[in-house]
Design an enzyme around this catalytic site. Structure first.
Site, PDB file in Angstrom:
ATOM      1  N   PRO A  68      60.803 119.072 -31.027  1.00 20.50           N
ATOM      2  CA  PRO A  68      60.009 119.069 -32.259  1.00 20.50           C
ATOM      3  C   PRO A  68      59.409 120.451 -32.519  1.00 20.50           C
ATOM      4  O   PRO A  68      58.821 121.053 -31.629  1.00 20.50           O
ATOM      5  CB  PRO A  68      58.897 118.059 -31.972  1.00 20.50           C
ATOM      6  CG  PRO A  68      59.264 117.373 -30.704  1.00 20.50           C
ATOM      7  CD  PRO A  68      60.238 118.230 -29.977  1.00 20.50           C
ATOM      8  N   GLU A  69      59.600 120.951 -33.719  1.00 19.36           N
ATOM      9  CA  GLU A  69      58.960 122.208 -34.121  1.00 19.36           C
ATOM     10  C   GLU A  69      57.881 121.903 -35.156  1.00 19.36           C
ATOM     11  O   GLU A  69      57.615 120.751 -35.468  1.00 19.36           O
ATOM     12  CB  GLU A  69      60.015 123.189 -34.638  1.00 19.36           C
ATOM     13  CG  GLU A  69      60.902 123.707 -33.498  1.00 19.36           C
ATOM     14  CD  GLU A  69      61.412 125.117 -33.757  1.00 19.36           C
ATOM     15  OE1 GLU A  69      60.776 125.874 -34.512  1.00 19.36           O
ATOM     16  OE2 GLU A  69      62.469 125.465 -33.188  1.00 19.36           O
ATOM     17  N   HIS A  75      59.889 104.298 -22.571  1.00 21.04           N
ATOM     18  CA  HIS A  75      59.126 105.536 -22.581  1.00 21.04           C
ATOM     19  C   HIS A  75      57.970 105.516 -23.566  1.00 21.04           C
ATOM     20  O   HIS A  75      57.482 106.555 -23.985  1.00 21.04           O
ATOM     21  CB  HIS A  75      60.064 106.712 -22.850  1.00 21.04           C
ATOM     22  CG  HIS A  75      61.153 106.815 -21.831  1.00 21.04           C
ATOM     23  ND1 HIS A  75      60.905 107.148 -20.518  1.00 21.04           N
ATOM     24  CD2 HIS A  75      62.481 106.583 -21.911  1.00 21.04           C
ATOM     25  CE1 HIS A  75      62.042 107.128 -19.840  1.00 21.04           C
ATOM     26  NE2 HIS A  75      63.009 106.786 -20.663  1.00 21.04           N
ATOM     27  N   ARG A 102      60.868 112.612 -21.751  1.00 21.79           N
ATOM     28  CA  ARG A 102      60.850 113.696 -20.757  1.00 21.79           C
ATOM     29  C   ARG A 102      59.436 114.060 -20.309  1.00 21.79           C
ATOM     30  O   ARG A 102      59.259 114.814 -19.367  1.00 21.79           O
ATOM     31  CB  ARG A 102      61.580 114.913 -21.312  1.00 21.79           C
ATOM     32  CG  ARG A 102      63.052 114.582 -21.573  1.00 21.79           C
ATOM     33  CD  ARG A 102      63.821 115.778 -22.049  1.00 21.79           C
ATOM     34  NE  ARG A 102      63.908 116.822 -21.037  1.00 21.79           N
ATOM     35  CZ  ARG A 102      64.518 117.977 -21.216  1.00 21.79           C
ATOM     36  NH1 ARG A 102      65.076 118.255 -22.376  1.00 21.79           N
ATOM     37  NH2 ARG A 102      64.551 118.878 -20.266  1.00 21.79           N
ATOM     38  N   ARG A 110      56.083 148.638 -31.661  1.00 20.66           N
ATOM     39  CA  ARG A 110      56.560 147.687 -30.650  1.00 20.66           C
ATOM     40  C   ARG A 110      58.071 147.788 -30.491  1.00 20.66           C
ATOM     41  O   ARG A 110      58.814 147.785 -31.458  1.00 20.66           O
ATOM     42  CB  ARG A 110      56.166 146.248 -31.041  1.00 20.66           C
ATOM     43  CG  ARG A 110      54.657 146.041 -31.142  1.00 20.66           C
ATOM     44  CD  ARG A 110      53.955 146.224 -29.811  1.00 20.66           C
ATOM     45  NE  ARG A 110      54.397 145.281 -28.797  1.00 20.66           N
ATOM     46  CZ  ARG A 110      53.787 144.131 -28.531  1.00 20.66           C
ATOM     47  NH1 ARG A 110      52.694 143.797 -29.177  1.00 20.66           N
ATOM     48  NH2 ARG A 110      54.252 143.326 -27.602  1.00 20.66           N
TER      49      ARG A 110
END
Ligand SMILES: [Zn+2]
Length: 269
Positions: free
Chosen positions: A2-3, A90, A109, A151
């Site tokens: 999931p983002e 789960h 998980r 950078r």
């Protein structure tokens, strides 16, 4: 995994059944996910009224009238279901509202987490204190120029760094860099002013499109299994190795920092 858009659509889905409701029961079906559930989770949430929901980076926030905020993270495989009949292996946390709606947190998980914090001290939580700004608001080209100046790290690595910008993950970094036509390997400090201006627009745009796509499936989110936040997505480069780019090039996959990067070497310079 999931983002941010999945977390945002999950929060919006949860808000439809939780916002303004009183929580009548909370049941943790095991002791921990990534870390232990707060031992007083049930005691502090049961009887509380939900006063609002929100999101910070990839964390979902559920605020109550007891000045508590339950903070959840979906980890690698977490998801919420609404009014799901049969308990599954789960399903680790169950919440029921005064309207009899049932919310179930499933996480095979168990890389996810649930914490309970004082609402007025949220900003002081170490995990939040370390985060950069949200990618959907204050990030401008000038801001990126200042952060990236001098950078030498690849621009992709800089965008993945949660201390720089919070909540961006692999998928939407790849998509935003493609839209802004920036080579993910390029040193952050070497990206041109014009491209950084484009990137500052591309980041919120790819996120907003994904959230909108999730929102359109959310209208009838009580699907057979009531799962929130997952939807078919149409990516330009992510997971598209070997497929054509609209520019005529071919999408390539490389590994950067242990993660797959998908990009088009023809139009991303
Ligand atoms: Zn291309």
């Amino acid at each position: 995994m999931p983002e941010l858009p999945e977390v945002e659509t999950t929060v919006r889905g949860l808000a439809k059944v939780l916002d303004g409701r009183r929580i009548v029961s909370v049941e943790a079906r095991r002791e921990d996910l990534r870390r232990a559930f707060p031992p007083d989770l049930g005691q502090r949430l049961t009887g509380a009224r939900v006063t609002g929901l929100g999101r910070r980076a990839k964390y979902g926030l559920i605020h109550t009238d007891r000045d508590d905020t339950m903070v959840f993270h979906l980890g690698m495989s977490g998801s919420w279901r609404i009014d799901h009949d049969a308990l599954e292996k789960h399903d680790h946390l169950l919440i029921e509202t005064d309207e009899g709606r049932r919310l179930t947190l499933n996480d095979p998980r168990r890389f996810g987490s649930v914490d309970l914090l004082r609402t007025d001290a949220l900003d002081e939580w170490p995990a939040f204190r370390a985060l950069g700004p949200e990618p959907t608001g204050e990030v401008t080209g000038a801001w990126l120029r200042q952060k990236f100046a001098g950078r030498t790290a690849p621009v992709k690595a800089m965008l993945m760094d949660q201390r720089v910008i919070a909540g961006l993950g692999n998928i939407y970094v790849c998509e935003a860099l493609h839209r802004a036509r920036i080579d993910p390997r390029k040193a952050a400090g070497k990206v041109s002013r014009a491209k950084l201006d484009g990137l500052a627009g591309a980041i919120p745009a790819v996120l907003a499109e994904a959230i909108a796509a999730g929102g359109s499936t959310l209208k009838d989110f009580v699907q057979p299994d009531g799962e929130l936040g997952y939807f078919a997505k149409d990516f330009a480069v992510y997971d598209c190795e070997g497929e054509p780019c609209p520019c005529g090039g071919t999408v390539r996959r490389i590994v950067q920092g242990g993660r797959s990067t998908f990009f088009c070497p023809r139009c991303q310079r």
